[in-house]
Design a protein around this motif. Structure first.
Motif, PDB file in Angstrom:
ATOM      1  N   ASN A 156      10.296  73.386  49.020  1.00 39.39           N
ATOM      2  CA  ASN A 156       9.356  73.886  50.263  1.00 39.39           C
ATOM      3  C   ASN A 156      10.463  73.193  51.317  1.00 39.39           C
ATOM      4  OD1 ASN A 156       7.380  74.718  48.911  1.00 39.39           O
ATOM      5  ND2 ASN A 156       6.255  73.241  48.919  1.00 39.39           N
ATOM      6  N   SER A 157      11.162  72.060  51.162  1.00 38.09           N
ATOM      7  CA  SER A 157      12.017  71.438  52.264  1.00 38.09           C
ATOM      8  C   SER A 157      13.375  72.515  52.558  1.00 38.09           C
ATOM      9  CB  SER A 157      12.754  70.080  51.866  1.00 38.09           C
ATOM     10  OG  SER A 157      11.538  69.177  51.858  1.00 38.09           O
ATOM     11  N   GLN A 158      13.675  72.920  51.179  1.00 38.85           N
ATOM     12  CA  GLN A 158      14.906  73.904  51.400  1.00 38.85           C
ATOM     13  C   GLN A 158      14.474  75.128  51.962  1.00 38.85           C
ATOM     14  OE1 GLN A 158      18.037  72.942  49.437  1.00 38.85           O
ATOM     15  NE2 GLN A 158      18.816  74.657  50.812  1.00 38.85           N
ATOM     16  N   ILE A 159      13.669  75.720  51.970  1.00 41.14           N
ATOM     17  CA  ILE A 159      12.999  76.886  52.732  1.00 41.14           C
ATOM     18  C   ILE A 159      13.265  76.499  54.215  1.00 41.14           C
ATOM     19  CG2 ILE A 159      11.258  78.310  53.160  1.00 41.14           C
ATOM     20  CD1 ILE A 159      10.329  78.252  50.238  1.00 41.14           C
ATOM     21  N   LYS A 160      12.701  75.365  54.856  1.00 38.48           N
ATOM     22  CA  LYS A 160      12.741  75.065  56.123  1.00 38.48           C
ATOM     23  C   LYS A 160      14.123  74.932  56.546  1.00 38.48           C
ATOM     24  CE  LYS A 160       8.217  72.921  56.266  1.00 38.48           C
ATOM     25  NZ  LYS A 160       7.849  72.729  54.914  1.00 38.48           N
ATOM     26  N   ALA A 161      14.981  74.424  55.645  1.00 37.43           N
ATOM     27  CA  ALA A 161      16.340  74.084  56.134  1.00 37.43           C
ATOM     28  C   ALA A 161      17.193  75.348  56.119  1.00 37.43           C
ATOM     29  CB  ALA A 161      17.084  73.236  55.249  1.00 37.43           C
ATOM     30  N   GLU A 162      16.677  76.506  55.398  1.00 32.80           N
ATOM     31  CA  GLU A 162      17.500  77.775  55.132  1.00 32.80           C
ATOM     32  C   GLU A 162      17.008  78.542  56.490  1.00 32.80           C
ATOM     33  OE1 GLU A 162      19.776  78.709  53.470  1.00 32.80           O
ATOM     34  OE2 GLU A 162      19.668  76.784  52.345  1.00 32.80           O
ATOM     35  N   ASN A 163      15.704  78.398  56.967  1.00 30.10           N
ATOM     36  CA  ASN A 163      15.554  79.132  58.032  1.00 30.10           C
ATOM     37  C   ASN A 163      16.265  78.580  59.384  1.00 30.10           C
ATOM     38  OD1 ASN A 163      13.479  80.889  56.869  1.00 30.10           O
ATOM     39  ND2 ASN A 163      11.995  79.485  57.168  1.00 30.10           N
ATOM     40  N   GLN A 164      16.460  77.512  59.373  1.00 28.01           N
ATOM     41  CA  GLN A 164      17.292  76.602  60.472  1.00 28.01           C
ATOM     42  C   GLN A 164      18.718  77.073  60.616  1.00 28.01           C
ATOM     43  OE1 GLN A 164      16.289  74.931  63.134  1.00 28.01           O
ATOM     44  NE2 GLN A 164      18.338  75.026  63.808  1.00 28.01           N
ATOM     45  N   LEU A 165      19.244  77.327  59.160  1.00 28.77           N
ATOM     46  CA  LEU A 165      20.585  77.777  58.834  1.00 28.77           C
ATOM     47  C   LEU A 165      20.738  79.373  59.431  1.00 28.77           C
ATOM     48  CD1 LEU A 165      23.528  77.484  58.066  1.00 28.77           C
ATOM     49  CD2 LEU A 165      22.765  78.017  55.781  1.00 28.77           C
ATOM     50  N   GLN A 166      19.837  80.178  59.187  1.00 27.76           N
ATOM     51  CA  GLN A 166      19.663  81.554  59.362  1.00 27.76           C
ATOM     52  C   GLN A 166      19.573  81.665  61.048  1.00 27.76           C
ATOM     53  OE1 GLN A 166      19.720  83.867  56.836  1.00 27.76           O
ATOM     54  NE2 GLN A 166      20.124  85.447  58.484  1.00 27.76           N
ATOM     55  N   ARG A 167      18.969  81.008  61.674  1.00 24.01           N
ATOM     56  CA  ARG A 167      18.857  81.098  63.020  1.00 24.01           C
ATOM     57  C   ARG A 167      20.152  80.734  63.621  1.00 24.01           C
ATOM     58  NH1 ARG A 167      14.036  78.665  62.276  1.00 24.01           N
ATOM     59  NH2 ARG A 167      14.652  76.687  62.802  1.00 24.01           N
ATOM     60  N   SER A 168      21.043  79.608  63.053  1.00 27.34           N
ATOM     61  CA  SER A 168      22.266  79.275  63.769  1.00 27.34           C
ATOM     62  C   SER A 168      23.296  80.252  63.137  1.00 27.34           C
ATOM     63  CB  SER A 168      22.538  77.896  63.342  1.00 27.34           C
ATOM     64  OG  SER A 168      22.692  77.626  61.837  1.00 27.34           O
ATOM     65  N   LEU A 169      23.128  80.991  62.319  1.00 29.12           N
ATOM     66  CA  LEU A 169      24.065  81.989  61.913  1.00 29.12           C
ATOM     67  C   LEU A 169      24.109  83.212  62.891  1.00 29.12           C
ATOM     68  CD1 LEU A 169      23.950  82.353  58.016  1.00 29.12           C
ATOM     69  CD2 LEU A 169      26.006  81.629  59.399  1.00 29.12           C
ATOM     70  N   GLY A 170      22.849  83.609  63.336  1.00 29.04           N
ATOM     71  CA  GLY A 170      22.724  84.459  64.223  1.00 29.04           C
ATOM     72  C   GLY A 170      23.431  84.402  65.516  1.00 29.04           C
ATOM     73  N   GLY A 171      23.870  82.947  65.763  1.00 25.88           N
ATOM     74  CA  GLY A 171      24.704  82.616  67.068  1.00 25.88           C
ATOM     75  C   GLY A 171      26.101  82.900  66.719  1.00 25.88           C
ATOM     76  N   ILE A 172      26.597  82.975  65.593  1.00 26.31           N
ATOM     77  CA  ILE A 172      27.984  83.276  65.138  1.00 26.31           C
ATOM     78  C   ILE A 172      28.237  84.650  65.412  1.00 26.31           C
ATOM     79  CG2 ILE A 172      29.437  83.445  63.246  1.00 26.31           C
ATOM     80  CD1 ILE A 172      29.844  80.686  63.403  1.00 26.31           C
TER      81      ILE A 172
END
Length: 187
Positions: A87-103
Motif C-alpha cells: 500500500n505504501s509502494q502504491i502511494k510512492a509510485e503515484n508520486q513518481l508517475q506525476r514527476s515523470l510527467g514533468g520530464i
C-alpha cells in the motif's frame, strides 16, 4: 453418548469450515503477492532507467533543476519503501508517475532534446516498461478485488479478524497523474 457424538461432529464441522476459510485467505493473499511481484519487476526496471533519462535531459535543460530533482527524489522515495509494504509502494509510485510527467513536458519544451536519439531510446524503453506495468497492474487489481471481496463477504467476514485478514489497496493512477502536463514554449 449420542449428544457427545453430535457435539464432536459439530466441532469437526466447525474446524473444517475454519480451515477452509483460512486456506482461502492464504490462497488469495498469495495471489496478490504474486501479482505484486510482477509489478515490482517492472518498477525496478523503471527505477534503473530513470537516472539515464534524467542525465540525458540535464544536458539540454540545465535550468530545469527542480523538475529533475523532483524525479530523482520521487524515485529514491519509491525505492526506500520497505519490501512487502504494498500500500505504501502504491502511494510512492503515484508520486513518481506525476514527476515523470514533468520530464516528458521538458521533452516537448526543448525540441533539440525531443530529437535526441538517446532521449528517444530511453523514452521508448520507458513506454515499453509502462505497458508491461499496466498489464501487471490489471492482473494485480483483479487479485486484490478477489481478495477484498472474499474478506468482506460471507463466510470470510465472519472470521476475517481471527485470521488477521489483510485488505489491499488497488494500484490505480491517482488524479494528479491523469492531469495533462502543461507545456510552455516561452523560454
Amino acid at each position: 453418548m449420542v449428544t457427545l457424538i453430535i457435539f464432536l461432529g459439530f466441532i469437526a464441522l466447525l474446524a473444517f469450515f475454519l480451515i477452509n476459510v483460512y486456506n482461502n485467505f492464504v490462497r488469495l493473499r498469495n495471489l496478490v503477492k504474486d501479482a505484486w511481484s510482477n509489478i515490482d519487476v517492472a518498477l525496478k526496471r523503471r527505477y534503473d532507467l530513470i537516472p539515464n533519462l534524467v542525465e540525458t535531459v540535464k544536458g539540454y535543460a540545465t535550468h530545469e533543476k527542480s523538475t529533475l530533482e523532483a524525479v530523482i527524489n520521487a524515485r529514491n522515495a519509491a525505492i526506500a519503501v520497505p519490501s512487502g509494504d504494498i500500500n505504501s509502494q502504491i502511494k510512492a509510485e503515484n508520486q513518481l508517475q506525476r514527476s515523470l510527467g514533468g520530464i516528458f513536458a521538458l521533452g516537448e519544451a526543448y525540441p533539440e532534446l525531443k530529437a535526441n536519439v538517446n532521449f528517444l531510446d530511453l523514452q521508448e524503453k520507458l513506454n515499453h516498461i509502462e505497458e508491461n506495468l499496466e498489464r501487471a497492474r490489471r492482473y494485480y487489481n483483479g487479485t486484490v478485488r478477489e481478495n477484498n471481496t472474499y474478506g468482506e463477504s460471507m463466510p470470510g467476514v465472519l472470521v476475517a479478524s481471527l485470521f488477521k485478514y489483510q485488505n489491499f489497496d488497488y494500484f490505480e493512477v491517482d488524479e494528479a497523474s491523469r492531469a495533462n502536463v502543461k507545456v510552455d514554449f516561452k523560454k
